[in-house]
Design a protein around this motif. Sequence first.
Motif: not given
Length: 209
Positions: A83-108
């Motif tokens: 499984d994969l669970e990202f740490p809660a302290d990561l500030d996703w707003k600083t990342m490239d939007a497309a890469l952020m979306y792909r990263t956060l979609s992986l658990p789905n």
Amino acid sequence: MTDWQLVLLTAFVTTLGTCIVTYIGHRLTVARDSQQERDRHATYVATRVVCMLDLFVLRCVDVINDAGEYVDDELTPQVDAPDLEFPADLDWKTMDAALMYRTLSLPNEIAAADSTIAAYAEHSGPPNWDEVWDERRFQYGRVGLYALDLAADLRRRYGLDQPDYSRWNPRETLDAAYIAEDARRRKVSQGIKEMIEKADRKDAASDWT
């Protein structure tokens, strides 16, 4: 306008101009420093994510290579699905939007893979659970490739070193589990479709005779 009024006006205009230039310069400096800080933080987030993705990919390969073991005359996995669970302290707003979306979609994507495997379990059975094992390898080949490609794109975007796969490349295992199997399934599906269409044409022709 008297001389002293002209002097005062000139001094005022000069002071105002200096203040404006100083303020603009300050704002540009703050903006530049803020952007640099965001870039540094985005690189930090990407580094943490990439390390997690690398481990996840290796665990997907372990799942694909898992031959299982018979327990009570039933073939049982010896490797737990990752499984994969990202740490809660990561500030996703600083990342490239497309890469952020792909990263956060992986658990789905992982959840979808597990759900599909569970569905196959309803139509398979002991002792070998053949359909479940085939789907398990197929699905974790798919999400493994997703994670592998995402990690590579994050490395390119944020200037991180690519891993050395000169001795062994997990993509070979993932490709064999997903891409080759996907091609086989598409071929079978196309063959079934052609058989159905052929049967429909035959039925239609018989209706006219």
